[in-house]
Scaffold this active site. Structure first.
Site, PDB file in Angstrom:
ATOM      1  N   CYS A   2      44.855  38.446  41.479  1.00  0.00           N
ATOM      2  CA  CYS A   2      45.267  37.588  40.368  1.00  0.00           C
ATOM      3  C   CYS A   2      44.311  36.416  40.259  1.00  0.00           C
ATOM      4  O   CYS A   2      43.505  36.164  41.151  1.00  0.00           O
ATOM      5  CB  CYS A   2      46.693  37.065  40.584  1.00  0.00           C
ATOM      6  SG  CYS A   2      47.946  38.359  40.772  1.00  0.00           S
ATOM      7  N   GLY A  31      42.964  39.868  36.426  1.00  0.00           N
ATOM      8  CA  GLY A  31      44.294  40.387  36.152  1.00  0.00           C
ATOM      9  C   GLY A  31      44.543  40.525  34.676  1.00  0.00           C
ATOM     10  O   GLY A  31      44.283  39.588  33.914  1.00  0.00           O
ATOM     11  N   ASN A 105      47.949  34.086  44.396  1.00  0.00           N
ATOM     12  CA  ASN A 105      47.071  35.251  44.448  1.00  0.00           C
ATOM     13  C   ASN A 105      47.060  35.750  45.879  1.00  0.00           C
ATOM     14  O   ASN A 105      46.695  35.006  46.791  1.00  0.00           O
ATOM     15  CB  ASN A 105      45.651  34.866  44.010  1.00  0.00           C
ATOM     16  CG  ASN A 105      44.633  35.956  44.285  1.00  0.00           C
ATOM     17  OD1 ASN A 105      44.947  37.134  44.217  1.00  0.00           O
ATOM     18  ND2 ASN A 105      43.405  35.564  44.601  1.00  0.00           N
ATOM     19  N   GLY A 106      47.467  36.993  46.097  1.00  0.00           N
ATOM     20  CA  GLY A 106      47.458  37.541  47.446  1.00  0.00           C
ATOM     21  C   GLY A 106      48.647  38.435  47.705  1.00  0.00           C
ATOM     22  O   GLY A 106      49.301  38.931  46.785  1.00  0.00           O
ATOM     23  N   TYR A 261      33.251  43.561  44.029  1.00  0.00           N
ATOM     24  CA  TYR A 261      33.831  43.994  42.764  1.00  0.00           C
ATOM     25  C   TYR A 261      34.537  42.905  41.971  1.00  0.00           C
ATOM     26  O   TYR A 261      34.279  42.723  40.791  1.00  0.00           O
ATOM     27  CB  TYR A 261      34.823  45.133  43.027  1.00  0.00           C
ATOM     28  CG  TYR A 261      35.594  45.588  41.798  1.00  0.00           C
ATOM     29  CD1 TYR A 261      35.011  46.460  40.876  1.00  0.00           C
ATOM     30  CD2 TYR A 261      36.889  45.149  41.558  1.00  0.00           C
ATOM     31  CE1 TYR A 261      35.698  46.876  39.747  1.00  0.00           C
ATOM     32  CE2 TYR A 261      37.586  45.568  40.427  1.00  0.00           C
ATOM     33  CZ  TYR A 261      36.989  46.440  39.533  1.00  0.00           C
ATOM     34  OH  TYR A 261      37.679  46.835  38.421  1.00  0.00           O
TER      35      TYR A 261
END
Length: 513
Positions: A2, A31, A105-106, A261
Site C-alpha cells: 500500500c 495500490g 502498509n504491511g 518491483y
C-alpha cells in the site's frame, strides 16, 4: 503493498486534502484497490472520503473541497489481508480515545493473537479482517491506559513502544490524532519503507509530510527528506518535530522487492536510488546471461516487459552489445497485473495491457527482460505474444531470483502452489511459460546491486527467494493459514461474501449520494 501519506500544514487555513490527493496519485503504483483521505478541521472535526477504485475514481473536485483542514492522512490500498470490499478501504478511525486516524502498509504475523487480545482483554470492537484495524486498536488501547484528558508526546511514544512489543511483522504507519498532529513509525526491522520531509521556511513556517516513497515528497516540493529508522517514531505538531528511537536491537532488513518491483525508479529508499539499483541489477543479469548462454550467444535484440524492467533491460543490452528495443506497447489505462485481485482478472488483462509489435520480433531471437516471474501467468502470455508475431527464439531473463516462498510482510505473494517456481526446476519453468530458456538473477548479485549504494545495509528481507523470514517468528502453522486464506479462490469467496458497508463520505456521519 500500500501507499501511505500524512501531511500537516503550517497555515491553519490551508487545505491539506489537495496535496494529499496529488501525493496519492504519485503512489498509485503501490495500490489500485481502494483509496481514502481523512482530514482534520477546526475543533478537531474529521472529514473523510474513501472507497474502492483508483485515486481518480474515488475523488472529484467537490469532494476534495469538502475535506477541510490543514492536517490529514491518505492511503492507497491493494489487499493482502481481508477482502476488496469498501469496508477495507483506509484510513481507519476510532473515536476513543482522542479521535485517532490510522493508515498502514504491511502485514502482521500475529494477527490472530492480537484479535483475541482486543476482544477478550481490551474489549475493543474490530469491524474488518484488516490487520491495519488491529494496529489501530492496539495503539488506541495503549493510549487509553493513560486515563488523561489530554495526552503529550511522552504518552504517544509510550503507546508506540507498547505496540512494538505486541505487534510482529512488517509495517509502516501514519496516524493522526484529532486536533494534535501526525505520527509516523516503522517496524523494528525496517521492512516496509517510510520517509518524511519539509517545505517552506523558518519565517513562514514548515509543512511536513510522511510518504511511503520519496517521489511524492520530491514532486510536492518537500526537501530535507529523511528515512524513518527501524523502530523509530516521529511526532509532528505545529510546534515542530520530535523523534525517538524506541527499538534498536533488531537487524535492519528492508524489503528487497521494493527495489526490484514495487517502488518507482525515481524514488530513493533507505539511501538507495531505485534507479541505480535497477541499473546494477541489469549489469549483473547480463553477466548471468553470458555465463549461461556463452559469449557467442545468438540473441539479436533485448526487449523489456514494461515498465518496471526497462532500466535493467537497458543496462543489460548495453553490456551484451545487443540493441535495446521497445517491442511491447503498453496501454497505460490498465492496472498492474501483479496487484490485481484474482488470477482470472490478471490473465484477462495481460493482452489488453500489452501489444507486441511484429517489426521488433519477426525473424529474431529475442531476450525478454522482466523484473521477476511470480505466478508465470503474465510471463506465459507475453512469451506467446512474442511467438505470435514471429519471434524465432524467446529467451526470458528475470532481474530477480526464482520466487519460491510466500511473503508475510505486506506483499500479496501467492501461496506456494500458485508460484511457478515452487517445486519446479529452471528448465521446467521455461517449459511452463513456453520460453526457450529462462535465466534468473542470482540472489547474492541482487543483494549486492542494492547494497553497493548504501554499504550500511548489511541485510535485506529476501524471504520470497530463500524462505528466511527476518522477524524469526513465522511458524509453519502461520504459513499454512496463509496458504488457506490467500489463494485466489478463497479471496474470491471473501469478496463475494463481504458486505458493501461504506461508500464515499464527505464527513463523519454524512454520507454522499
Amino acid at each position: 503493498m500500500c501507499g501511505i501519506l500524512a501531511l500537516i500544514l503550517a497555515n491553519k487555513l490551508g487545505l491539506a486534502a489537495s496535496d494529499i490527493h496529488e501525493g496519492l496519485g504519485l503512489l498509485q503504483h503501490r495500490g489500485q484497490d481502494a483509496a481514502g483521505i481523512i482530514t482534520c478541521g477546526e475543533k478537531g472535526r474529521l472529514y473523510q472520503c474513501k472507497g474502492n477504485g483508483m485515486v481518480r475514481d474515488v475523488f472529484d473536485a467537490q469532494q476534495l473541497m469538502s475535506l477541510v483542514g490543514h492536517i490529514g492522512i491518505g492511503h492507497v490500498r491493494y489487499p493482502t489481508a481481508g477482502s476488496s470490499s469498501h469496508s477495507e478501504a483506509q484510513p481507519f478511525y476510532v473515536n476513543s480515545p482522542y479521535g485517532i486516524v490510522f493508515a498502514h502498509n504491511g502485514n502482521l504475523v500475529n494477527a490472530a493473537e492480537l484479535r483475541q487480545f482486543l476482544d477478550k482483554e481490551a474489549h475493543r470492537h474490530v469491524n474488518t479482517d484488516s490487520d491495519s484495524e488491529l494496529l489501530l486498536n492496539v495503539f488506541a488501547n495503549n493510549l487509553q491506559q493513560t486515563g488523561k484528558f489530554r495526552i503529550n508526546e511522552e504518552d504517544i511514544f509510550t503507546a508506540i513502544k507498547g505496540l512494538y512489543e505486541q505487534c510482529h511483522g512488517g509495517y509502516a504507519v501514519v496516524a493522526m490524532i484529532a486536533g494534535y498532529g501526525v505520527v509516523g513509525f516503522r517496524d523494528p526491522n525496517g521492512i516496509r519503507p517510510i520517509a518524511y520531509g519539509r517545505r517552506g521556511s523558518e519565517e513562514a513556517g514548515y509543512d511536513y509530510m510522511f510518504s511511503s516513497e520519496s517521489v511524492a515528497l520530491d514532486a510536492l516540493g518537500f526537501r530535507d527528506v529523511i528515512d524513518v529508522q527501524p523502530g523509530e517514531a516521529i511526532i509532528i505538531t505545529r510546534n515542530g518535530v520530535t523523534s525517538r528511537q524506541l527499538v534498536s536491537k533488531q537487524p535492519f532488513a528492508p524489503c528487497i522487492f521494493e527495489y526490484v518491483y514495487f517502488a518507482r525508479p525515481d524514488s530513493i529508499i533507505d539511501g538507495v536510488s531505485v534507479y541505480n539499483a535497477r541499473l546494477a541489477m541489469g549489469e549483473a543479469l547480463a553477466d548471468q546471461v553470458l555465463r549461461e548462454l556463452g559469449a557467442d550467444h545468438d540473441i539479436d535484440v533485448v526487449i523489456p516487459v514494461p515498465d518496471t524492467s526497462r532500466v535493467s533491460a537497458l543496462q543489460l543490452s548495453h553490456k551484451l552489445g545487443r540493441p535495446y528495443r521497445e517491442g511491447f506497447i503498453k496501454n497505460r489505462y490498465i492496472g498492474r497485473t501483479f496487484i490485481m485481485p484474482g488470477q482470472h482478472m490478471r490473465r484477462k488483462n495481460v493482452r489488453r495491457k500489452l501489444n507486441a509489435m511484429a517489426l521488433e520480433f519477426s525473424g529474431k531471437n529475442v531476450l525478454l527482460v522482466d523484473d521477476s516471474i511470480v505466478r508465470g501467468t503474465t510471463s506465459r502470455e507475453i512469451v506467446q505474444m512474442a511467438r505470435d508475431v514471429g519471434a524465432k527464439k524467446v529467451y526470458f531473463a528475470s532481474a530477480a531470483p526464482a520466487i519460491r516462498y510466500p511473503n508475510v510482510y505486506g506483499i500479496d505473494m501467492p501461496t506456494p502452489h500458485e508460484l511457478v517456481a515452487h517445486n519446479r526446476t529452471t528448465p521446467e519453468i521455461a517449459s511452463y511459460i513456453g520460453a526457450d530458456r529462462v535465466i534468473f538473477q542470482e540472489l547474492p548479485d541482487l543483494i549486492e546491486a542494492c547494497r553497493k549504494f548504501n554499504p550500511k545495509l548489511t541485510r535485506f528481507d529476501t524471504s520470497v527467494f530463500d524462505g528466511k523470514y527476518v522477524t524469526g517468528d513465522v511458524s509453519t502453522e502461520y504459513l499454512s493459514m496463509l496458504d488457506a486464506s490467500r489463494n485466489d479462490s478463497a479471496k474470491a469467496q471473501r469478496d463475494a461474501d463481504a458486505p458493501e458497508t461504506i461508500g464515499l463520505h464527505n464527513s463523519f456521519g454524512a454520507k454522499r449520494d
